[in-house]
Design an enzyme around this catalytic site. Structure first.
Site, mmCIF file in Angstrom:
data_model
loop_
_atom_site.group_PDB
_atom_site.id
_atom_site.type_symbol
_atom_site.label_atom_id
_atom_site.label_comp_id
_atom_site.label_asym_id
_atom_site.label_seq_id
_atom_site.Cartn_x
_atom_site.Cartn_y
_atom_site.Cartn_z
ATOM 1 N N SER A 33 0.828 -1.205 0.000
ATOM 2 C CA SER A 33 0.000 0.000 0.000
ATOM 3 C C SER A 33 0.860 1.252 0.000
ATOM 4 C CB SER A 33 -0.917 -0.012 1.230
ATOM 5 O OG SER A 33 -1.767 1.108 1.219
ATOM 6 N N CYS A 115 -3.620 -8.447 5.560
ATOM 7 C CA CYS A 115 -3.236 -7.123 6.050
ATOM 8 C C CYS A 115 -3.552 -6.990 7.537
ATOM 9 C CB CYS A 115 -3.958 -6.033 5.270
ATOM 10 S SG CYS A 115 -3.533 -4.360 5.818
ATOM 11 N N HIS A 184 2.408 -15.316 4.379
ATOM 12 C CA HIS A 184 3.355 -14.532 5.165
ATOM 13 C C HIS A 184 3.514 -15.241 6.504
ATOM 14 C CE1 HIS A 184 4.655 -10.305 6.746
ATOM 15 N NE2 HIS A 184 5.275 -11.282 7.384
ATOM 16 N N ASN A 215 6.476 -15.920 1.924
ATOM 17 C CA ASN A 215 6.589 -14.479 2.091
ATOM 18 C C ASN A 215 6.983 -14.173 3.539
ATOM 19 O OD1 ASN A 215 4.346 -11.755 2.546
ATOM 20 N ND2 ASN A 215 6.199 -11.623 1.343
ATOM 21 N N GLY A 216 7.801 -13.146 3.701
ATOM 22 C CA GLY A 216 8.251 -12.740 5.030
ATOM 23 C C GLY A 216 9.742 -12.896 5.188
ATOM 24 N N ASP A 217 10.439 -11.783 5.432
ATOM 25 C CA ASP A 217 11.893 -11.767 5.649
ATOM 26 C C ASP A 217 12.698 -12.148 4.411
ATOM 27 O OD1 ASP A 217 11.281 -11.029 8.206
ATOM 28 O OD2 ASP A 217 11.837 -12.927 9.149
#
Length: 351
Positions: A33, A115, A184, A215-217
């Site tokens: 976003s 989100c 995530h 997803n993530g890091d």
């Protein structure tokens, strides 16, 4: 020295199949976003032409009540592959929005169910759908019925440590018709704190037959390879690692395809990219684009003598010529032999 196992290399050399749609890259640029507008996507695609890009998330309810499509939904006909991400809790509004997304040029439609931001979750969207799996299922079923492109889901592992529900939730999404899921590895309660728990991505991959994206890091080629090796995921999605560094998706993609590490961009090359970013935002959005560029410019200004001072200046820029002059001056200083030096404050991982 990092390397891909033969098994992983063989698997990742094949196109990513999302339902009936094929993507020639296993590295995706996450929707962010206020970040992944058309200008940013073009910069990422400059280095990763085959990768799937995502628009900023679009509010289906807001779209229902406006006569003109919001600029965040605007898609260049030439930017393929592209996915439009939607959020809401109303299946009918999301189905309606999905139809508009496809008309705009979306190759896939992604539903945001991850989100963590309060203003999204308090209205039933984003990660709050982890607590409403029946609603989430209804959403996917309605959107799948409404469009003839693959529907995908992006989510988290659960609401909090006491409600890690991703295994059941992911299976429900697959059964409802989702053709890919991005996980995530954090709970909603974590936000972006702590480490991403990739072990849950591994477990999701074990129970689903559709592609699972980790997803993530994912802040580096090394992290991407480690995630893929540990989880068996079908690909990785880069998020915060691309802030001020649109080279990352391309670096990972190149390594997965060739086994070769690209040379990291120099500070001058990063600033030249920042210059292009600022110029393009101004051309696309005018002075509003310049104000939006402030955060991007400060993300680029890292890792060289004078970076902290430049960040302070760029965070206040009002006019495009003013910002371009600041960047040009910094480039000239670096070109004239300023010694590369990592500043202490630049060693912090961007959260």
């Amino acid at each position: 020295m990092i390397s891909l196992s033969p098994i992983l290399q063989a698997r990742l050399s094949q196109p990513l199949k999302i339902g009936s749609f094929e993507v020639k890259s296993r590295v995706l640029q996450s929707p962010l976003s206020g970040v992944t507008d058309m200008v940013f996507r073009r910069l990422v695609r400059r280095y990763a032409p085959d990768s799937m890009m995502y628009t900023e998330m679009v509010n289906a309810t807001g779209l229902h009540y406006v006569k003109q499509l919001p600029k965040i939904m605007e898609v260049d006909p030439n930017e393929r592959p592209i996915s439009v991400q939607l959020f809401d809790c109303r299946p009918d509004f999301l189905a309606e929005a999905a139809i508009k997304a496809v008309e705009e040029g979306a190759d896939t439609v992604d539903i945001n169910m991850g989100c963590p931001v309060n203003k999204i979750t308090k209205n039933g969207g984003g990660s709050s759908l982890l607590r409403q799996p029946e609603v989430a299922e209804a959403i996917v079923r309605e959107v799948v019925k409404a469009v003839d492109v693959p529907v995908t889901v992006k989510t988290r592992i659960g609401w909090n440590d006491n409600e890690i529900t991703i295994l059941d939730f992911a299976k429900r999404m697959e059964d409802a018709g989702a053709k890919m899921i991005t996980v995530h590895g954090r709970t909603r309660a974590q936000g972006y704190n702590g480490n991403a728990r990739w072990e849950w991505i591994t477990r999701v991959k074990e129970v689903l037959s559709i592609p699972v994206i980790g997803n993530g890091d994912i802040f580096s080629v090394e992290a991407a390879v480690k995630c893929l090796e540990q989880t068996g995921a079908d690909g990785v999605m880069c998020s915060r690692g691309t802030l001020g560094y649109p080279f990352l998706v391309g670096e990972i993609d190149h390594f997965l395809k060739t086994g070769e590490m690209l040379a990291s961009p120099t500070p001058i090359q990063r600033l030249e990219c920042a210059r292009d970013h600022l110029q393009a935002l101004w051309e696309y959005k005018g002075d509003r684009g310049v104000r939006q560029a402030r955060k991007h410019m400060t993300w680029y200004a890292k890792g060289f003598v004078g970076a902290a001072e430049l960040r302070g200046q760029l965070s206040l820029v009002e006019k495009v010529d003013q910002g371009l002059a600041m960047i040009d001056q910094a480039i000239e200083k670096l070109a004239n032999g300023y010694e590369l030096k990592e500043e202490a404050q630049d060693n912090l991982v961007m959260l």
